[in-house]
Scaffold this motif. Structure first.
Motif, PDB file in Angstrom:
ATOM      1  N   MET A  11       5.337  -1.661  11.985  1.00  0.00           N
ATOM      2  CA  MET A  11       5.796  -1.460  10.621  1.00  0.00           C
ATOM      3  C   MET A  11       6.301  -2.762  10.028  1.00  0.00           C
ATOM      4  O   MET A  11       6.029  -3.086   8.871  1.00  0.00           O
ATOM      5  CB  MET A  11       6.896  -0.395  10.589  1.00  0.00           C
ATOM      6  N   LEU A  12       7.019  -3.554  10.818  1.00  0.00           N
ATOM      7  CA  LEU A  12       7.500  -4.838  10.331  1.00  0.00           C
ATOM      8  C   LEU A  12       6.344  -5.779  10.046  1.00  0.00           C
ATOM      9  O   LEU A  12       6.379  -6.557   9.096  1.00  0.00           O
ATOM     10  CB  LEU A  12       8.460  -5.462  11.350  1.00  0.00           C
ATOM     11  N   ALA A  13       5.303  -5.713  10.889  1.00  0.00           N
ATOM     12  CA  ALA A  13       4.135  -6.562  10.662  1.00  0.00           C
ATOM     13  C   ALA A  13       3.446  -6.174   9.361  1.00  0.00           C
ATOM     14  O   ALA A  13       3.009  -7.041   8.595  1.00  0.00           O
ATOM     15  CB  ALA A  13       3.163  -6.431  11.839  1.00  0.00           C
ATOM     16  N   LEU A  14       3.355  -4.883   9.099  1.00  0.00           N
ATOM     17  CA  LEU A  14       2.748  -4.432   7.853  1.00  0.00           C
ATOM     18  C   LEU A  14       3.574  -4.861   6.652  1.00  0.00           C
ATOM     19  O   LEU A  14       3.046  -5.267   5.621  1.00  0.00           O
ATOM     20  CB  LEU A  14       2.602  -2.901   7.871  1.00  0.00           C
ATOM     21  N   LEU A  15       4.890  -4.766   6.788  1.00  0.00           N
ATOM     22  CA  LEU A  15       5.764  -5.157   5.689  1.00  0.00           C
ATOM     23  C   LEU A  15       5.642  -6.643   5.397  1.00  0.00           C
ATOM     24  O   LEU A  15       5.770  -7.072   4.251  1.00  0.00           O
ATOM     25  CB  LEU A  15       7.221  -4.822   6.037  1.00  0.00           C
ATOM     26  N   PRO A 127       5.616   7.380  -8.424  1.00  0.00           N
ATOM     27  CA  PRO A 127       5.862   5.943  -8.406  1.00  0.00           C
ATOM     28  C   PRO A 127       5.004   5.248  -7.355  1.00  0.00           C
ATOM     29  O   PRO A 127       4.535   5.876  -6.407  1.00  0.00           O
ATOM     30  CB  PRO A 127       7.334   5.850  -8.049  1.00  0.00           C
ATOM     31  N   PHE A 128       4.820   3.957  -7.549  1.00  0.00           N
ATOM     32  CA  PHE A 128       4.159   3.105  -6.571  1.00  0.00           C
ATOM     33  C   PHE A 128       5.184   2.065  -6.150  1.00  0.00           C
ATOM     34  O   PHE A 128       5.879   1.506  -6.990  1.00  0.00           O
ATOM     35  CB  PHE A 128       2.940   2.435  -7.194  1.00  0.00           C
ATOM     36  N   ALA A 129       5.330   1.865  -4.852  1.00  0.00           N
ATOM     37  CA  ALA A 129       6.351   0.935  -4.359  1.00  0.00           C
ATOM     38  C   ALA A 129       5.725  -0.103  -3.442  1.00  0.00           C
ATOM     39  O   ALA A 129       4.757   0.180  -2.732  1.00  0.00           O
ATOM     40  CB  ALA A 129       7.456   1.686  -3.613  1.00  0.00           C
ATOM     41  N   LYS A 130       6.296  -1.307  -3.481  1.00  0.00           N
ATOM     42  CA  LYS A 130       5.926  -2.373  -2.552  1.00  0.00           C
ATOM     43  C   LYS A 130       7.189  -2.786  -1.818  1.00  0.00           C
ATOM     44  O   LYS A 130       8.169  -3.180  -2.451  1.00  0.00           O
ATOM     45  CB  LYS A 130       5.311  -3.558  -3.290  1.00  0.00           C
ATOM     46  N   ILE A 131       7.176  -2.674  -0.499  1.00  0.00           N
ATOM     47  CA  ILE A 131       8.279  -3.136   0.344  1.00  0.00           C
ATOM     48  C   ILE A 131       7.711  -4.265   1.198  1.00  0.00           C
ATOM     49  O   ILE A 131       6.977  -4.020   2.153  1.00  0.00           O
ATOM     50  CB  ILE A 131       8.834  -2.011   1.228  1.00  0.00           C
ATOM     51  N   GLY A 132       8.015  -5.498   0.805  1.00  0.00           N
ATOM     52  CA  GLY A 132       7.328  -6.620   1.427  1.00  0.00           C
ATOM     53  C   GLY A 132       5.853  -6.535   1.073  1.00  0.00           C
ATOM     54  O   GLY A 132       5.472  -6.469  -0.082  1.00  0.00           O
ATOM     55  N   GLY A 133       4.997  -6.488   2.083  1.00  0.00           N
ATOM     56  CA  GLY A 133       3.565  -6.376   1.861  1.00  0.00           C
ATOM     57  C   GLY A 133       3.041  -4.961   2.010  1.00  0.00           C
ATOM     58  O   GLY A 133       1.828  -4.750   1.980  1.00  0.00           O
ATOM     59  N   GLN A 134       3.923  -3.983   2.178  1.00  0.00           N
ATOM     60  CA  GLN A 134       3.505  -2.591   2.382  1.00  0.00           C
ATOM     61  C   GLN A 134       3.469  -1.832   1.058  1.00  0.00           C
ATOM     62  O   GLN A 134       4.429  -1.882   0.286  1.00  0.00           O
ATOM     63  CB  GLN A 134       4.466  -1.892   3.351  1.00  0.00           C
ATOM     64  N   ASN A 135       2.353  -1.138   0.790  1.00  0.00           N
ATOM     65  CA  ASN A 135       2.208  -0.334  -0.413  1.00  0.00           C
ATOM     66  C   ASN A 135       2.494   1.132  -0.111  1.00  0.00           C
ATOM     67  O   ASN A 135       2.020   1.668   0.894  1.00  0.00           O
ATOM     68  CB  ASN A 135       0.789  -0.459  -0.981  1.00  0.00           C
ATOM     69  N   LEU A 136       3.240   1.782  -1.007  1.00  0.00           N
ATOM     70  CA  LEU A 136       3.550   3.196  -0.867  1.00  0.00           C
ATOM     71  C   LEU A 136       3.211   3.890  -2.180  1.00  0.00           C
ATOM     72  O   LEU A 136       3.811   3.602  -3.217  1.00  0.00           O
ATOM     73  CB  LEU A 136       5.033   3.401  -0.538  1.00  0.00           C
ATOM     74  N   SER A 137       2.244   4.801  -2.146  1.00  0.00           N
ATOM     75  CA  SER A 137       1.833   5.530  -3.345  1.00  0.00           C
ATOM     76  C   SER A 137       2.492   6.896  -3.367  1.00  0.00           C
ATOM     77  O   SER A 137       2.427   7.641  -2.384  1.00  0.00           O
ATOM     78  CB  SER A 137       0.297   5.688  -3.376  1.00  0.00           C
ATOM     79  N   GLY A 138       3.122   7.230  -4.500  1.00  0.00           N
ATOM     80  CA  GLY A 138       3.833   8.489  -4.603  1.00  0.00           C
ATOM     81  C   GLY A 138       5.179   8.397  -3.901  1.00  0.00           C
ATOM     82  O   GLY A 138       5.451   7.440  -3.169  1.00  0.00           O
ATOM     83  N   PHE A 139       6.034   9.396  -4.145  1.00  0.00           N
ATOM     84  CA  PHE A 139       7.366   9.361  -3.537  1.00  0.00           C
ATOM     85  C   PHE A 139       7.487  10.383  -2.421  1.00  0.00           C
ATOM     86  O   PHE A 139       7.216  11.567  -2.605  1.00  0.00           O
ATOM     87  CB  PHE A 139       8.444   9.647  -4.578  1.00  0.00           C
TER      88      PHE A 139
END
Length: 217
Positions: A11-15, A127-139
């Motif tokens: 997960m950290l690598a993805l972020l 919403p669409f979120a970016k945490i570092g390099g990780q994309n999160l679609s929807g909440f």
């Protein structure tokens, strides 16, 4: 791959993907002396808490924050993309605010915003979120919480009392309005033919059959 199967290192690598901008640290020493370094200090000052400032691209997510929180925010900045009348967007925002996560908010209001959002990797879900390099679609509270935990954000707010969250801004800038067309251009667009401007009024003193010499009276 199911989110539950992701290990913390993965997960950290993805972020960390895409979060390669150079970071410069502004360090305040116990005596008040300010120094700058590309390496984070090993321990914050006891008498004067160190403050992290980032430069070299991206938002200054760690500016003005306590040392540990600033270090996380600089490495894994959080940006959310929201729309109007969007209850899931409100839920995502409340989660970040209640947890004390510093974040940048960009609003989606136009087709240009939506196209730019798609170019960032979104499937148009808000919403669409970016945490570092990780994309999160929807909440999804559980999903967002897992990634915030993996990035190292505190579970309770560590923000200073004078912290002010940046105002939300549109994802794209509105296009400049085209100059108004002239009457002749509008007529040309409508008929497909160029309209000849009206001839200037005739000079009564110009040569004519009644005044062949063009005498002025």
């Amino acid at each position: 791959m199911q989110l539950k199967a992701l290990t913390l290192p993965l997960m950290l690598a993805l972020l960390a993907v895409g979060a390669q901008a150079q970071t410069v640290y502004r360090i305040v020493g116990p005596d008040g002396k300010v120094t700058f370094s590309d390496k984070a200090p090993e321990t914050p000052s006891k008498n004067s808490p160190a403050v992290v400032t980032t430069t070299g691209g991206g938002d200054s997510a760690g500016a003005g924050l306590p040392y540990e929180l600033g270090k996380v925010a600089a490495r894994f900045p959080v940006t959310i993309f929201t729309g109007q009348n969007c209850p899931p967007c409100d839920s995502g925002r409340r989660l970040l605010v209640s947890r004390g996560v510093p974040f940048t908010e960009r609003t989606i209001n136009t087709n240009e915003d939506l196209q730019a959002l798609t170019n960032l990797g979104s499937d148009s879900s808000l919403p669409f979120a970016k945490i570092g390099g990780q994309n999160l679609s929807g909440f999804s509270e559980s999903e967002w919480t897992q990634y915030l935990d993996a990035a190292g954000y505190p579970k309770t707010s560590q923000l200073p009392t004078n912290y002010r969250r940046p105002a939300a801004t549109p994802l794209t800038q509105p296009a400049k309005a085209a100059p108004a067309a002239s009457a002749s251009d509008a007529a040309t667009a409508e008929t497909g033919r160029r309209v000849r401007p009206p001839a200037p009024p005739a000079d009564p003193n110009a040569p004519n059959p009644n005044n062949p010499a063009g005498l002025k009276f």
